[in-house]
Design an enzyme around this catalytic site. Structure first.
Site, PDB file in Angstrom:
ATOM      1  N   ASP A  59      21.009 -51.642  12.221  1.00 43.28           N
ATOM      2  CA  ASP A  59      21.429 -53.018  12.494  1.00 43.28           C
ATOM      3  C   ASP A  59      21.894 -53.715  11.218  1.00 43.28           C
ATOM      4  O   ASP A  59      22.879 -54.454  11.221  1.00 43.28           O
ATOM      5  CB  ASP A  59      20.291 -53.812  13.130  1.00 43.28           C
ATOM      6  CG  ASP A  59      19.968 -53.348  14.544  1.00 43.28           C
ATOM      7  OD1 ASP A  59      20.746 -52.557  15.121  1.00 43.28           O
ATOM      8  OD2 ASP A  59      18.924 -53.778  15.067  1.00 43.28           O
ATOM      9  N   ASN A 118      20.094 -44.564  12.026  1.00 42.27           N
ATOM     10  CA  ASN A 118      19.134 -44.884  13.093  1.00 42.27           C
ATOM     11  C   ASN A 118      18.049 -43.813  13.222  1.00 42.27           C
ATOM     12  O   ASN A 118      16.864 -44.129  13.340  1.00 42.27           O
ATOM     13  CB  ASN A 118      19.849 -45.048  14.430  1.00 42.27           C
ATOM     14  CG  ASN A 118      20.596 -46.356  14.527  1.00 42.27           C
ATOM     15  OD1 ASN A 118      20.202 -47.345  13.932  1.00 42.27           O
ATOM     16  ND2 ASN A 118      21.674 -46.356  15.274  1.00 42.27           N
ATOM     17  N   ASP A 128      35.167 -46.725  12.455  1.00 43.05           N
ATOM     18  CA  ASP A 128      33.935 -46.119  12.940  1.00 43.05           C
ATOM     19  C   ASP A 128      33.096 -45.727  11.723  1.00 43.05           C
ATOM     20  O   ASP A 128      33.593 -45.068  10.808  1.00 43.05           O
ATOM     21  CB  ASP A 128      34.236 -44.876  13.788  1.00 43.05           C
ATOM     22  CG  ASP A 128      32.996 -44.318  14.455  1.00 43.05           C
ATOM     23  OD1 ASP A 128      32.630 -44.846  15.513  1.00 43.05           O
ATOM     24  OD2 ASP A 128      32.407 -43.377  13.906  1.00 43.05           O
ATOM     25  N   ILE A 129      31.841 -46.144  11.709  1.00 42.02           N
ATOM     26  CA  ILE A 129      30.951 -45.848  10.596  1.00 42.02           C
ATOM     27  C   ILE A 129      30.574 -44.373  10.653  1.00 42.02           C
ATOM     28  O   ILE A 129      30.095 -43.883  11.676  1.00 42.02           O
ATOM     29  CB  ILE A 129      29.688 -46.733  10.646  1.00 42.02           C
ATOM     30  CG1 ILE A 129      30.100 -48.207  10.614  1.00 42.02           C
ATOM     31  CG2 ILE A 129      28.745 -46.393   9.496  1.00 42.02           C
ATOM     32  CD1 ILE A 129      28.993 -49.164  10.981  1.00 42.02           C
ATOM     33  N   GLU A 176      29.100 -48.479  16.916  1.00 45.41           N
ATOM     34  CA  GLU A 176      29.454 -48.728  15.519  1.00 45.41           C
ATOM     35  C   GLU A 176      30.962 -48.780  15.308  1.00 45.41           C
ATOM     36  O   GLU A 176      31.446 -48.600  14.206  1.00 45.41           O
ATOM     37  CB  GLU A 176      28.815 -47.663  14.619  1.00 45.41           C
ATOM     38  CG  GLU A 176      29.403 -46.281  14.727  1.00 45.41           C
ATOM     39  CD  GLU A 176      28.829 -45.424  15.850  1.00 45.41           C
ATOM     40  OE1 GLU A 176      29.163 -44.238  15.883  1.00 45.41           O
ATOM     41  OE2 GLU A 176      28.071 -45.917  16.703  1.00 45.41           O
TER      42      GLU A 176
END
Length: 173
Positions: free
Chosen positions: A51, A42, A34-35, A77
């Site tokens: 993106d 965003n 998971d980022i 993500e």
């Protein structure tokens, strides 16, 4: 967008690989990525940067796994990597290599260089669960422990899964 397989492919692959692992009595490693602070990309810079981060991490992951490993975008993500025949030690080692590599990525956009980190959870079939759902839940809980303990780290799932730490602290985006 990420160049990785989708969730539907992941589920089909998981069923196939668990059957194969059971038939050959070998383990099946799982890494959930998971980022960290993805919403900041965003919210601050717009979805174009988010993106681009997803595409670059997808390309990095794809370029740093074995041919037989299966990397899939799980949602948002999150990425799941299925590692057929990998021991817990090798799965953990691969997760740590991926974490370090992601930390070293620099995403260029808007004349700025953006760094990224990720939290990773590691689980093993059958050690951390006897079904796809159980193994994914174990990896997910390990991932949330990594986030709750400061992010940018790898955590191995606990053998006895009682309460998922995700339920303890929902604000870990």
């Amino acid at each position: 967008m990420t160049g990785l397989y989708n969730r539907r492919h992941m589920e089909a692959s998981f069923y196939r690989e668990i059957s194969r692992a059971q038939r050959h009595d070998v383990p099946l490693g799982v890494i959930m990525i998971d980022i960290d602070h993805f919403n900041v990309f965003n919210d601050t810079y717009g979805h174009d940067l988010g993106d681009k981060v997803l595409r670059e991490i997808g390309a990095f992951v794809q370029g740093n796994i074995r041919d037989e490993d299966i990397a899939c975008r799980y949602g948002g993500e999150e990425i799941i990597i299925i590692l057929p025949g990998a021991s817990l030690q090798n799965t953990h080692r691969r997760a740590e290599q991926l974490r370090i590599g992601i930390e070293g990525l620099a995403v260029d956009m808007y004349d700025e260089e953006h760094t990224v980190t990720a939290s990773l959870g590691v689980a093993l079939f059958p050690e951390h669960g006897g079904s796809i759902k159980e193994v994914i839940r174990a990896a997910d809980c390990a991932l949330y422990k990594a986030k709750n303990n400061g992010r940018n780290r790898v955590v191995i799932a606990e053998k006895a899964l009682s309460v998922c730490c995700k339920d303890e602290d929902e604000d870990v985006s």
